[in-house]
Motif scaffolding. Structure first.
Motif, PDB file in Angstrom:
ATOM      1  N   GLY A 149      19.715  40.919  17.618  1.00  0.00           N
ATOM      2  CA  GLY A 149      18.610  40.381  18.395  1.00  0.00           C
ATOM      3  C   GLY A 149      18.063  41.368  19.402  1.00  0.00           C
ATOM      4  N   ARG A 150      18.322  42.666  19.164  1.00  0.00           N
ATOM      5  CA  ARG A 150      17.866  43.701  20.087  1.00  0.00           C
ATOM      6  C   ARG A 150      17.210  44.844  19.314  1.00  0.00           C
ATOM      7  NH1 ARG A 150      23.137  44.549  24.065  1.00  0.00           N
ATOM      8  NH2 ARG A 150      23.198  42.421  24.933  1.00  0.00           N
ATOM      9  N   LEU A 151      16.497  45.674  20.059  1.00  0.00           N
ATOM     10  CA  LEU A 151      15.968  46.898  19.470  1.00  0.00           C
ATOM     11  C   LEU A 151      17.107  47.855  19.176  1.00  0.00           C
ATOM     12  CD1 LEU A 151      12.904  47.404  21.832  1.00  0.00           C
ATOM     13  CD2 LEU A 151      12.764  47.001  19.366  1.00  0.00           C
ATOM     14  N   GLU A 178       6.861  36.727  18.764  1.00  0.00           N
ATOM     15  CA  GLU A 178       6.492  38.117  18.582  1.00  0.00           C
ATOM     16  C   GLU A 178       7.689  39.006  18.886  1.00  0.00           C
ATOM     17  OE1 GLU A 178       3.549  41.033  20.958  1.00  0.00           O
ATOM     18  OE2 GLU A 178       2.594  39.262  20.072  1.00  0.00           O
ATOM     19  N   LEU A 179       8.017  39.894  17.955  1.00  0.00           N
ATOM     20  CA  LEU A 179       9.173  40.764  18.132  1.00  0.00           C
ATOM     21  C   LEU A 179       8.846  41.861  19.139  1.00  0.00           C
ATOM     22  CD1 LEU A 179      10.400  41.216  14.431  1.00  0.00           C
ATOM     23  CD2 LEU A 179      11.325  39.700  16.191  1.00  0.00           C
ATOM     24  N   PRO A 180       9.846  42.290  19.905  1.00  0.00           N
ATOM     25  CA  PRO A 180       9.612  43.388  20.848  1.00  0.00           C
ATOM     26  C   PRO A 180       9.310  44.681  20.100  1.00  0.00           C
ATOM     27  CG  PRO A 180      11.953  42.873  20.724  1.00  0.00           C
ATOM     28  CD  PRO A 180      11.237  41.797  19.966  1.00  0.00           C
ATOM     29  N   THR A 220      15.962  40.602  30.686  1.00  0.00           N
ATOM     30  CA  THR A 220      14.965  39.930  29.854  1.00  0.00           C
ATOM     31  C   THR A 220      14.148  40.979  29.107  1.00  0.00           C
ATOM     32  OG1 THR A 220      13.243  39.951  31.550  1.00  0.00           O
ATOM     33  CG2 THR A 220      14.812  38.115  31.601  1.00  0.00           C
ATOM     34  N   ALA A 221      13.158  40.517  28.355  1.00  0.00           N
ATOM     35  CA  ALA A 221      12.274  41.457  27.655  1.00  0.00           C
ATOM     36  C   ALA A 221      11.505  42.329  28.633  1.00  0.00           C
ATOM     37  CB  ALA A 221      11.297  40.680  26.763  1.00  0.00           C
ATOM     38  N   ARG A 279      11.921  53.009  16.902  1.00  0.00           N
ATOM     39  CA  ARG A 279      13.149  52.222  16.861  1.00  0.00           C
ATOM     40  C   ARG A 279      12.807  50.793  16.437  1.00  0.00           C
ATOM     41  NH1 ARG A 279      15.284  51.203  21.635  1.00  0.00           N
ATOM     42  NH2 ARG A 279      13.501  51.941  22.842  1.00  0.00           N
ATOM     43  N   GLY A 280      13.482  50.325  15.410  1.00  0.00           N
ATOM     44  CA  GLY A 280      13.183  49.001  14.884  1.00  0.00           C
ATOM     45  C   GLY A 280      13.976  47.899  15.585  1.00  0.00           C
ATOM     46  N   PHE A 281      13.676  46.680  15.180  1.00  0.00           N
ATOM     47  CA  PHE A 281      14.361  45.504  15.722  1.00  0.00           C
ATOM     48  C   PHE A 281      15.520  45.136  14.811  1.00  0.00           C
ATOM     49  CE2 PHE A 281      14.863  40.876  16.161  1.00  0.00           C
ATOM     50  CZ  PHE A 281      15.057  40.782  17.533  1.00  0.00           C
TER      51      PHE A 281
END
Length: 363
Positions: free
Chosen positions: A108-110, A4-6, A267-268, A101-103
Protein backbone atom coordinates in the motif's frame (compact mmCIF):
# COMPACT_ATOMS: atom_id res chain seq x y z
CA UNK A 1 -15.24 6.04 -7.34
CA UNK A 2 -11.79 4.46 -7.31
CA UNK A 3 -9.16 6.05 -5.07
CA UNK A 4 -6.44 7.91 -6.93
CA UNK A 5 -3.08 6.23 -6.40
CA UNK A 6 -0.17 8.33 -5.16
CA UNK A 7 2.41 9.38 -7.75
CA UNK A 8 6.06 9.41 -6.74
CA UNK A 9 6.80 12.32 -9.08
CA UNK A 10 4.05 14.59 -7.80
CA UNK A 11 3.76 16.78 -4.70
CA UNK A 12 0.54 15.79 -2.85
CA UNK A 13 -2.18 18.34 -3.45
CA UNK A 14 -0.33 20.02 -6.34
CA UNK A 15 -0.80 19.61 -10.10
CA UNK A 16 1.44 17.05 -11.77
CA UNK A 17 4.38 18.64 -13.67
CA UNK A 18 3.03 17.29 -16.97
CA UNK A 19 0.07 19.67 -16.57
CA UNK A 20 2.14 22.81 -15.96
CA UNK A 21 1.30 25.51 -18.51
CA UNK A 22 4.85 26.82 -18.89
CA UNK A 23 8.44 26.63 -17.71
CA UNK A 24 9.28 29.62 -15.50
CA UNK A 25 12.73 30.79 -14.51
CA UNK A 26 14.93 28.42 -16.53
CA UNK A 27 15.33 30.27 -19.81
CA UNK A 28 19.00 29.35 -20.18
CA UNK A 29 18.22 25.62 -20.15
CA UNK A 30 15.33 26.05 -22.58
CA UNK A 31 17.50 27.99 -25.01
CA UNK A 32 20.31 25.46 -24.77
CA UNK A 33 17.96 22.63 -25.71
CA UNK A 34 16.29 24.59 -28.51
CA UNK A 35 19.64 25.64 -29.95
CA UNK A 36 20.73 22.01 -30.07
CA UNK A 37 17.53 21.00 -31.83
CA UNK A 38 17.74 23.86 -34.32
CA UNK A 39 21.32 22.90 -35.21
CA UNK A 40 20.16 19.31 -35.83
CA UNK A 41 22.51 18.13 -33.10
CA UNK A 42 19.89 16.97 -30.62
CA UNK A 43 21.60 14.72 -28.10
CA UNK A 44 19.88 11.40 -27.37
CA UNK A 45 20.13 11.74 -23.55
CA UNK A 46 19.69 14.83 -21.37
CA UNK A 47 20.42 14.93 -17.64
CA UNK A 48 18.29 17.61 -15.95
CA UNK A 49 19.82 18.38 -12.55
CA UNK A 50 19.28 20.69 -9.60
CA UNK A 51 17.67 20.70 -6.14
CA UNK A 52 14.35 18.98 -5.64
CA UNK A 53 11.23 20.93 -6.56
CA UNK A 54 12.70 23.72 -8.71
CA UNK A 55 11.01 22.69 -11.98
CA UNK A 56 13.12 19.88 -13.47
CA UNK A 57 10.13 17.65 -14.19
CA UNK A 58 8.13 20.60 -15.53
CA UNK A 59 10.95 21.25 -18.00
CA UNK A 60 11.18 17.59 -18.99
CA UNK A 61 7.47 17.36 -19.79
CA UNK A 62 7.60 20.64 -21.71
CA UNK A 63 10.49 19.30 -23.80
CA UNK A 64 8.54 16.10 -24.49
CA UNK A 65 5.47 18.07 -25.62
CA UNK A 66 7.61 20.30 -27.85
CA UNK A 67 9.40 17.38 -29.50
CA UNK A 68 6.27 15.36 -30.22
CA UNK A 69 4.12 18.32 -31.28
CA UNK A 70 6.97 19.69 -33.44
CA UNK A 71 6.84 23.10 -31.80
CA UNK A 72 8.22 26.44 -32.93
CA UNK A 73 11.98 26.91 -33.08
CA UNK A 74 12.19 29.64 -30.43
CA UNK A 75 9.50 28.69 -27.89
CA UNK A 76 8.56 25.57 -25.92
CA UNK A 77 4.91 26.58 -25.63
CA UNK A 78 2.38 24.07 -26.96
CA UNK A 79 -1.32 25.00 -26.59
CA UNK A 80 -3.09 22.81 -24.00
CA UNK A 81 -5.75 21.92 -26.58
CA UNK A 82 -3.13 20.44 -28.93
CA UNK A 83 -3.73 16.66 -29.32
CA UNK A 84 -0.23 15.83 -28.07
CA UNK A 85 -0.65 18.05 -24.99
CA UNK A 86 -4.01 16.47 -24.23
CA UNK A 87 -2.64 12.92 -24.58
CA UNK A 88 0.38 13.72 -22.41
CA UNK A 89 -1.86 15.23 -19.73
CA UNK A 90 -3.87 11.99 -19.72
CA UNK A 91 -0.72 9.82 -19.83
CA UNK A 92 -2.07 8.29 -23.03
CA UNK A 93 0.57 9.49 -25.50
CA UNK A 94 2.07 6.28 -26.99
CA UNK A 95 5.36 7.99 -27.85
CA UNK A 96 6.12 8.91 -24.23
CA UNK A 97 7.28 6.44 -21.61
CA UNK A 98 7.41 7.52 -17.97
CA UNK A 99 9.70 5.64 -15.60
CA UNK A 100 9.17 6.36 -11.91
CA UNK A 101 8.80 4.58 -8.60
CA UNK A 102 5.60 2.59 -8.83
CA UNK A 103 2.89 1.80 -6.31
CA UNK A 104 3.20 -1.51 -4.46
CA UNK A 105 -0.31 -2.91 -3.98
CA UNK A 106 0.95 -5.44 -1.40
CA UNK A 107 2.34 -2.82 0.98
CA UNK A 108 0.00 0.00 0.00
CA UNK A 109 3.00 2.28 -0.45
CA UNK A 110 5.20 3.66 -3.18
CA UNK A 111 8.22 1.51 -3.93
CA UNK A 112 11.51 2.70 -2.48
CA UNK A 113 13.39 2.65 -5.78
CA UNK A 114 13.16 2.23 -9.53
CA UNK A 115 13.88 -1.40 -10.35
CA UNK A 116 15.42 -3.20 -13.28
CA UNK A 117 12.00 -4.30 -14.55
CA UNK A 118 11.06 -0.64 -15.04
CA UNK A 119 14.10 -0.07 -17.25
CA UNK A 120 13.49 -3.29 -19.17
CA UNK A 121 10.05 -1.93 -20.02
CA UNK A 122 11.84 1.13 -21.36
CA UNK A 123 13.91 -1.13 -23.64
CA UNK A 124 10.72 -2.63 -25.04
CA UNK A 125 9.25 0.83 -25.57
CA UNK A 126 12.19 1.98 -27.69
CA UNK A 127 12.25 -1.21 -29.73
CA UNK A 128 8.63 -0.81 -30.77
CA UNK A 129 8.04 1.20 -33.92
CA UNK A 130 6.37 4.54 -33.16
CA UNK A 131 2.82 4.62 -34.52
CA UNK A 132 3.13 8.20 -35.75
CA UNK A 133 6.84 8.23 -36.56
CA UNK A 134 9.22 10.97 -35.40
CA UNK A 135 10.60 11.11 -31.92
CA UNK A 136 9.94 8.87 -28.95
CA UNK A 137 10.65 10.28 -25.49
CA UNK A 138 11.39 8.57 -22.20
CA UNK A 139 11.30 10.47 -18.90
CA UNK A 140 13.01 8.93 -15.86
CA UNK A 141 11.93 10.71 -12.68
CA UNK A 142 14.14 10.45 -10.80
CA UNK A 143 17.20 8.71 -12.19
CA UNK A 144 19.02 8.86 -8.85
CA UNK A 145 16.28 6.60 -7.43
CA UNK A 146 17.33 3.64 -9.60
CA UNK A 147 18.87 0.61 -7.93
CA UNK A 148 22.17 -0.79 -9.25
CA UNK A 149 20.56 -3.29 -11.60
CA UNK A 150 18.31 -0.63 -13.10
CA UNK A 151 21.24 1.75 -13.54
CA UNK A 152 23.27 -0.88 -15.40
CA UNK A 153 20.29 -1.67 -17.62
CA UNK A 154 19.87 2.02 -18.44
CA UNK A 155 23.56 2.27 -19.28
CA UNK A 156 23.04 -0.29 -22.04
CA UNK A 157 20.31 1.89 -23.55
CA UNK A 158 22.57 4.93 -23.45
CA UNK A 159 25.47 3.02 -25.03
CA UNK A 160 23.26 2.02 -27.99
CA UNK A 161 20.88 4.96 -28.38
CA UNK A 162 17.62 4.12 -30.14
CA UNK A 163 16.89 5.76 -33.47
CA UNK A 164 14.67 8.79 -32.90
CA UNK A 165 14.72 8.28 -29.15
CA UNK A 166 15.30 11.03 -26.59
CA UNK A 167 15.85 10.16 -22.93
CA UNK A 168 15.25 12.84 -20.29
CA UNK A 169 16.78 11.91 -16.95
CA UNK A 170 15.78 13.96 -13.92
CA UNK A 171 18.26 13.88 -11.03
CA UNK A 172 18.08 15.62 -7.67
CA UNK A 173 21.48 14.18 -6.68
CA UNK A 174 23.40 13.47 -9.90
CA UNK A 175 26.50 12.40 -7.95
CA UNK A 176 24.60 9.21 -7.05
CA UNK A 177 24.47 8.19 -10.72
CA UNK A 178 27.10 6.01 -12.33
CA UNK A 179 29.85 8.18 -13.86
CA UNK A 180 29.35 6.25 -17.10
CA UNK A 181 25.70 7.32 -17.18
CA UNK A 182 26.57 10.96 -16.55
CA UNK A 183 29.26 10.93 -19.23
CA UNK A 184 26.78 9.80 -21.88
CA UNK A 185 24.31 12.59 -21.17
CA UNK A 186 24.24 16.27 -21.91
CA UNK A 187 23.48 18.13 -18.71
CA UNK A 188 20.94 20.88 -18.20
CA UNK A 189 21.71 22.28 -14.76
CA UNK A 190 18.85 24.20 -13.15
CA UNK A 191 19.22 26.63 -10.25
CA UNK A 192 16.82 27.47 -7.41
CA UNK A 193 14.30 30.11 -8.38
CA UNK A 194 14.82 33.70 -7.14
CA UNK A 195 12.34 35.07 -4.61
CA UNK A 196 10.38 37.18 -7.10
CA UNK A 197 9.92 34.23 -9.45
CA UNK A 198 8.93 32.00 -6.53
CA UNK A 199 6.21 34.43 -5.52
CA UNK A 200 4.95 34.56 -9.12
CA UNK A 201 4.76 30.77 -9.39
CA UNK A 202 3.20 30.25 -5.98
CA UNK A 203 0.59 32.93 -6.63
CA UNK A 204 -0.32 31.12 -9.84
CA UNK A 205 -0.79 27.91 -7.83
CA UNK A 206 -3.20 29.53 -5.40
CA UNK A 207 -0.88 30.25 -2.46
CA UNK A 208 -0.60 33.98 -3.06
CA UNK A 209 -1.45 34.93 0.53
CA UNK A 210 1.52 32.98 1.96
CA UNK A 211 3.80 33.20 -1.06
CA UNK A 212 6.45 35.44 0.53
CA UNK A 213 6.84 33.35 3.68
CA UNK A 214 6.80 30.06 1.74
CA UNK A 215 9.41 31.42 -0.65
CA UNK A 216 11.59 32.38 2.31
CA UNK A 217 11.49 28.86 3.77
CA UNK A 218 11.76 26.80 0.60
CA UNK A 219 15.12 28.01 -0.80
CA UNK A 220 13.89 28.54 -4.34
CA UNK A 221 12.01 25.23 -4.57
CA UNK A 222 8.37 25.43 -5.61
CA UNK A 223 7.94 21.75 -4.78
CA UNK A 224 9.19 22.26 -1.23
CA UNK A 225 6.96 25.32 -0.83
CA UNK A 226 3.92 23.30 -1.89
CA UNK A 227 4.86 20.49 0.49
CA UNK A 228 5.05 22.99 3.33
CA UNK A 229 1.73 24.56 2.32
CA UNK A 230 0.07 21.14 2.21
CA UNK A 231 1.21 20.30 5.74
CA UNK A 232 0.54 23.67 7.41
CA UNK A 233 4.28 24.20 7.44
CA UNK A 234 4.07 27.93 8.12
CA UNK A 235 1.94 27.31 11.20
CA UNK A 236 4.40 24.68 12.45
CA UNK A 237 7.34 27.01 11.82
CA UNK A 238 5.54 29.69 13.81
CA UNK A 239 5.29 27.19 16.69
CA UNK A 240 9.09 26.81 16.62
CA UNK A 241 9.49 30.56 16.92
CA UNK A 242 7.01 30.55 19.82
CA UNK A 243 8.92 27.77 21.60
CA UNK A 244 12.11 29.83 21.72
CA UNK A 245 10.66 33.31 21.95
CA UNK A 246 10.57 33.24 25.76
CA UNK A 247 14.26 32.26 26.17
CA UNK A 248 16.17 32.23 28.42
CA UNK A 249 12.98 30.90 30.07
CA UNK A 250 12.06 27.70 28.24
CA UNK A 251 8.32 27.29 27.64
CA UNK A 252 7.95 23.55 28.26
CA UNK A 253 4.19 23.58 27.65
CA UNK A 254 4.57 24.89 24.10
CA UNK A 255 7.58 22.65 23.51
CA UNK A 256 5.71 19.55 24.70
CA UNK A 257 2.73 20.29 22.45
CA UNK A 258 5.06 20.76 19.49
CA UNK A 259 6.93 17.52 20.22
CA UNK A 260 3.82 15.40 20.81
CA UNK A 261 2.46 16.39 17.40
CA UNK A 262 5.57 14.75 15.88
CA UNK A 263 4.15 11.39 16.91
CA UNK A 264 1.15 11.77 14.61
CA UNK A 265 0.47 9.32 11.84
CA UNK A 266 2.10 9.88 8.45
CA UNK A 267 -0.37 10.63 5.63
CA UNK A 268 -0.19 11.11 1.87
CA UNK A 269 0.62 14.77 2.58
CA UNK A 270 3.66 13.93 4.70
CA UNK A 271 5.14 12.73 7.99
CA UNK A 272 4.64 15.02 11.04
CA UNK A 273 8.02 13.99 12.50
CA UNK A 274 9.91 14.63 9.27
CA UNK A 275 8.17 18.00 8.87
CA UNK A 276 9.20 19.14 12.34
CA UNK A 277 12.80 18.01 11.98
CA UNK A 278 13.01 19.62 8.54
CA UNK A 279 11.65 22.91 9.88
CA UNK A 280 13.95 22.81 12.91
CA UNK A 281 16.83 22.34 10.45
CA UNK A 282 15.61 25.35 8.51
CA UNK A 283 15.23 27.41 11.68
CA UNK A 284 18.79 26.63 12.76
CA UNK A 285 20.18 27.28 9.28
CA UNK A 286 18.44 30.67 9.13
CA UNK A 287 19.51 31.36 12.71
CA UNK A 288 23.19 30.67 11.99
CA UNK A 289 23.04 32.73 8.80
CA UNK A 290 21.57 35.67 10.72
CA UNK A 291 24.72 35.87 12.84
CA UNK A 292 26.75 36.43 9.68
CA UNK A 293 24.35 38.37 7.46
CA UNK A 294 21.75 39.89 9.79
CA UNK A 295 18.20 38.87 10.59
CA UNK A 296 16.31 37.25 7.68
CA UNK A 297 14.27 39.39 5.31
CA UNK A 298 11.50 38.58 4.67
CA UNK A 299 10.49 36.85 7.88
CA UNK A 300 8.95 33.40 7.59
CA UNK A 301 6.96 33.94 10.79
CA UNK A 302 6.04 36.91 12.95
CA UNK A 303 8.82 37.75 15.38
CA UNK A 304 11.43 35.60 13.64
CA UNK A 305 13.82 38.45 12.90
CA UNK A 306 13.84 39.84 16.45
CA UNK A 307 14.32 36.37 17.94
CA UNK A 308 17.25 35.57 15.68
CA UNK A 309 18.91 38.88 16.40
CA UNK A 310 18.80 37.98 20.12
CA UNK A 311 19.86 34.33 19.77
CA UNK A 312 22.62 34.80 17.20
CA UNK A 313 24.25 38.23 17.48
CA UNK A 314 27.66 37.37 15.97
CA UNK A 315 29.80 34.94 13.98
CA UNK A 316 30.81 32.89 17.04
CA UNK A 317 27.16 32.24 17.90
CA UNK A 318 26.53 31.38 14.22
CA UNK A 319 29.21 28.67 14.41
CA UNK A 320 27.66 27.15 17.54
CA UNK A 321 24.17 27.05 16.03
CA UNK A 322 25.45 25.57 12.76
CA UNK A 323 27.21 22.78 14.65
CA UNK A 324 24.05 22.14 16.66
CA UNK A 325 21.99 21.87 13.49
CA UNK A 326 24.31 19.26 12.02
CA UNK A 327 24.56 17.19 15.21
CA UNK A 328 21.07 17.26 16.67
CA UNK A 329 19.05 16.70 13.50
CA UNK A 330 21.30 13.77 12.53
CA UNK A 331 20.79 12.22 15.98
CA UNK A 332 17.02 12.69 15.77
CA UNK A 333 16.78 11.08 12.33
CA UNK A 334 19.02 8.20 13.41
CA UNK A 335 16.82 7.63 16.44
CA UNK A 336 13.71 7.59 14.28
CA UNK A 337 15.33 5.06 11.94
CA UNK A 338 15.51 2.57 14.84
CA UNK A 339 11.92 3.33 15.88
CA UNK A 340 12.55 5.47 18.96
CA UNK A 341 9.60 7.57 20.11
CA UNK A 342 9.36 10.55 17.70
CA UNK A 343 7.85 12.85 20.32
CA UNK A 344 10.70 12.10 22.75
CA UNK A 345 13.29 12.68 20.02
CA UNK A 346 11.86 16.09 19.12
CA UNK A 347 11.47 17.10 22.79
CA UNK A 348 15.10 16.17 23.44
CA UNK A 349 16.19 18.27 20.49
CA UNK A 350 14.24 21.28 21.77
CA UNK A 351 15.71 20.91 25.27
CA UNK A 352 19.24 20.68 23.90
CA UNK A 353 18.75 23.80 21.80
CA UNK A 354 17.20 25.72 24.69
CA UNK A 355 20.23 24.81 26.79
CA UNK A 356 22.57 26.33 24.23
CA UNK A 357 20.75 29.62 24.00
CA UNK A 358 21.62 31.53 27.21
CA UNK A 359 25.36 31.43 26.56
CA UNK A 360 24.97 33.09 23.17
CA UNK A 361 21.99 35.37 23.59
CA UNK A 362 22.22 39.10 23.23
CA UNK A 363 20.92 40.75 26.36
Amino acid sequence: MTEELPESDRVPGAPHPRNAASVIGHDHAVQEFLASAQAHRLHHAWLITGPRGIGKATLAWALARWLLAEGQADDLHIPPEHPVARRISALSEPRVNLVRRGFDAKTGRLKAEIGVEDIRALLSFFHMSAAEGGHRVAIVDAADQMNNSAANALLKVLEEPPQGGVILLIAHQPARLLPTIRSRCRELRLSPLPADTMRQVLAGLGTEEDAEALAALSAGSVGEALRLAGQDGLKVYGQIIACFDTLPRFDRIKARAFAEAAGGRATAEGDPFDLRITLLDLFLTRLARSGLMGAPIPEAAAGEGALMARLCPDAEAARIWAEAQSDLSARARAGRAVNLDPAALVMDMLIQLAGLAPAHMKA
